[in-house]
Motif scaffolding. Structure first.
Motif, PDB file in Angstrom:
ATOM      1  N   PRO A 110     -91.617 -61.732  47.849  1.00 23.79           N
ATOM      2  CA  PRO A 110     -90.642 -61.090  46.955  1.00 23.79           C
ATOM      3  C   PRO A 110     -89.859 -59.952  47.589  1.00 23.79           C
ATOM      4  CG  PRO A 110     -92.850 -60.324  46.463  1.00 23.79           C
ATOM      5  CD  PRO A 110     -93.011 -61.414  47.489  1.00 23.79           C
ATOM      6  N   GLN A 111     -90.236 -59.497  48.767  1.00 19.11           N
ATOM      7  CA  GLN A 111     -89.606 -58.329  49.377  1.00 19.11           C
ATOM      8  C   GLN A 111     -88.107 -58.505  49.563  1.00 19.11           C
ATOM      9  OE1 GLN A 111     -92.485 -59.892  50.200  1.00 19.11           O
ATOM     10  NE2 GLN A 111     -93.551 -58.799  51.822  1.00 19.11           N
ATOM     11  N   VAL A 112     -87.700 -59.700  49.983  1.00 16.99           N
ATOM     12  CA  VAL A 112     -86.278 -59.937  50.252  1.00 16.99           C
ATOM     13  C   VAL A 112     -85.451 -59.734  48.984  1.00 16.99           C
ATOM     14  CG1 VAL A 112     -84.591 -61.729  50.810  1.00 16.99           C
ATOM     15  CG2 VAL A 112     -86.615 -61.426  52.249  1.00 16.99           C
ATOM     16  N   ARG A 113     -85.892 -60.325  47.898  1.00 13.67           N
ATOM     17  CA  ARG A 113     -85.125 -60.226  46.658  1.00 13.67           C
ATOM     18  C   ARG A 113     -85.132 -58.810  46.097  1.00 13.67           C
ATOM     19  NH1 ARG A 113     -85.671 -64.146  41.319  1.00 13.67           N
ATOM     20  NH2 ARG A 113     -84.579 -62.732  39.902  1.00 13.67           N
ATOM     21  N   ALA A 114     -86.168 -58.047  46.389  1.00 15.03           N
ATOM     22  CA  ALA A 114     -86.191 -56.652  45.944  1.00 15.03           C
ATOM     23  C   ALA A 114     -84.960 -55.911  46.446  1.00 15.03           C
ATOM     24  CB  ALA A 114     -87.463 -55.968  46.448  1.00 15.03           C
ATOM     25  N   ILE A 115     -84.553 -56.219  47.683  1.00 15.64           N
ATOM     26  CA  ILE A 115     -83.365 -55.582  48.259  1.00 15.64           C
ATOM     27  C   ILE A 115     -82.094 -56.272  47.777  1.00 15.64           C
ATOM     28  CG2 ILE A 115     -82.167 -55.058  50.421  1.00 15.64           C
ATOM     29  CD1 ILE A 115     -84.935 -54.872  51.741  1.00 15.64           C
ATOM     30  N   LEU A 116     -82.093 -57.586  47.742  1.00 12.33           N
ATOM     31  CA  LEU A 116     -80.899 -58.318  47.304  1.00 12.33           C
ATOM     32  C   LEU A 116     -80.500 -57.934  45.882  1.00 12.33           C
ATOM     33  CD1 LEU A 116     -81.550 -61.946  48.648  1.00 12.33           C
ATOM     34  CD2 LEU A 116     -79.898 -60.277  49.527  1.00 12.33           C
ATOM     35  N   ASP A 117     -81.495 -57.735  45.021  1.00  5.05           N
ATOM     36  CA  ASP A 117     -81.214 -57.416  43.619  1.00  5.05           C
ATOM     37  C   ASP A 117     -80.997 -55.932  43.374  1.00  5.05           C
ATOM     38  OD1 ASP A 117     -81.465 -60.087  43.156  1.00  5.05           O
ATOM     39  OD2 ASP A 117     -83.332 -59.966  41.997  1.00  5.05           O
ATOM     40  N   GLY A 118     -81.102 -55.121  44.425  1.00  5.82           N
ATOM     41  CA  GLY A 118     -80.829 -53.694  44.291  1.00  5.82           C
ATOM     42  C   GLY A 118     -81.860 -52.908  43.515  1.00  5.82           C
ATOM     43  N   HIS A 119     -83.128 -53.268  43.610  1.00  6.10           N
ATOM     44  CA  HIS A 119     -84.173 -52.502  42.922  1.00  6.10           C
ATOM     45  C   HIS A 119     -84.258 -51.078  43.493  1.00  6.10           C
ATOM     46  CE1 HIS A 119     -86.296 -55.621  40.467  1.00  6.10           C
ATOM     47  NE2 HIS A 119     -85.602 -56.409  41.276  1.00  6.10           N
ATOM     48  N   THR A 120     -84.467 -50.139  42.621  1.00  4.73           N
ATOM     49  CA  THR A 120     -84.590 -48.732  43.045  1.00  4.73           C
ATOM     50  C   THR A 120     -86.045 -48.296  43.170  1.00  4.73           C
ATOM     51  OG1 THR A 120     -84.443 -47.979  40.744  1.00  4.73           O
ATOM     52  CG2 THR A 120     -82.382 -48.139  41.989  1.00  4.73           C
ATOM     53  N   GLU A 121     -86.967 -49.137  42.726  1.00  6.99           N
ATOM     54  CA  GLU A 121     -88.401 -48.854  42.820  1.00  6.99           C
ATOM     55  C   GLU A 121     -89.119 -50.146  43.150  1.00  6.99           C
ATOM     56  OE1 GLU A 121     -91.339 -46.284  40.085  1.00  6.99           O
ATOM     57  OE2 GLU A 121     -90.942 -48.282  39.264  1.00  6.99           O
ATOM     58  N   TRP A 122     -90.197 -50.026  43.908  1.00  8.76           N
ATOM     59  CA  TRP A 122     -90.993 -51.194  44.248  1.00  8.76           C
ATOM     60  C   TRP A 122     -92.459 -50.797  44.219  1.00  8.76           C
ATOM     61  CZ3 TRP A 122     -89.470 -55.670  43.359  1.00  8.76           C
ATOM     62  CH2 TRP A 122     -90.109 -56.805  43.904  1.00  8.76           C
TER      63      TRP A 122
END
Length: 285
Positions: A110-122
């Protein structure tokens, strides 16, 4: 607690956290790695120094029964490409460390999509091992902020730090956390990215293209330039009015290429040509 662990080097900190908490290791399970994105040399060396058996093949029911014979109390999953069978018949506890803030981001990477979707927290989640991937009750989590310019490699390092912090907490309060674990509600499953997800479309804005290259990082993106397919690992870009068609090669030097995009230019800093006899999907995960 006596424990077995599944592991590759990215999550060696989880192993160390349980050892530092006084847990006694009985076996290491790992898997074949590509030596590029995935490694297990350090994990194997650590297990050898501890004098515990190491298994490279998939864990089967006989292996779970063997853990029972070894008086194993818990199975800790910290990176494993195979599904694990009915562990409850053989060990009292089993947990998985997943690189997302579950219930969001179930899935293999899921790491890639965390950046693609612009998440501000992980975050990273420790959950009970369940028959369906990443769906078990949540034992504990560690959350952290993401930067606006987060990249694959910075997120990967943040996950490693958070995983160790979380493992320290879990290892030192295991049973207390286990018995108050929280069921997951709703959530989302994110399938593994495809070659299409990794392909740069120069008709898109510069901001989108740079986010895409940051998200994949060492996994690399694909691009077609003058009918030649290339891998792209790192890029820079800027907005600037121009009259070039998107995808036009504006500048070519020994090491760098500059390509026109919808609203500016993207410079490919680290790239290589795709060999014609190698399927594109062979590179990266």
């Amino acid at each position: 607690m006596r424990f077995a662990i599944t592991l590759t080097d990215r999550y060696l900190g989880i192993f160390e956290a349980f050892l530092n908490a006084g847990w006694e290791p009985v076996k290491l399970f790992t898997a074949p790695v590509d030596g590029r994105m995935y490694h297990n040399k350090a994990s194997v060396e650590r297990a050898e120094k501890l004098g515990i058996p190491i298994q490279f093949s998939r864990m089967r029911e006989d292996d779970l029964a063997d853990l029972q014979r070894r008086r194993c109390d818990a199975l800790v999953v910290a990176s494993y490409q195979w599904k694990i069978g009915d562990w409850e018949r053989y060990v009292p506890f089993a947990v998985n460390f997943h690189p997302s803030p579950l219930p969001d981001g179930r899935g293999p990477y899921p790491q890639v999509r965390a950046i693609l979707d612009g998440h501000t927290e992980w975050g990273v989640t420790c959950h009970k091992l369940a028959p369906e991937f990443d769906t078990g009750d949540i034992v504990a989590q560690d959350r952290f902020p993401l930067a606006p310019d987060e990249c694959h490699e910075s997120l990967d390092l943040k996950i490693q730090f958070a995983s160790r912090r979380l493992a320290e907490r879990v290892a030192n309060s295991f049973e207390a956390l286990w018995y108050v674990a929280t069921p997951q509600v709703d959530g989302s499953y994110w399938p593994l990215f495809t070659d299409a997800d990794r392909t740069l479309d120069f008709k898109r804005p510069i901001a989108d293209l740079l986010r895409q290259t940051r998200a994949f990082g060492e996994h690399e993106c694909f691009a077609t330039i003058n009918d030649t397919k290339v891998y792209v690992r790192r890029a820079v870009g800027w907005q600037e009015p121009h009259r070039f068609a998107p995808g036009h090669l504006v500048l070519s030097t020994t090491m760098r290429l500059v390509v026109a995009a919808a609203d500016g230019f993207i410079g490919l800093l680290e790239w290589s040509v795709v060999a014609p006899d190698v399927p594109m999907g062979k590179i990266g995960r």
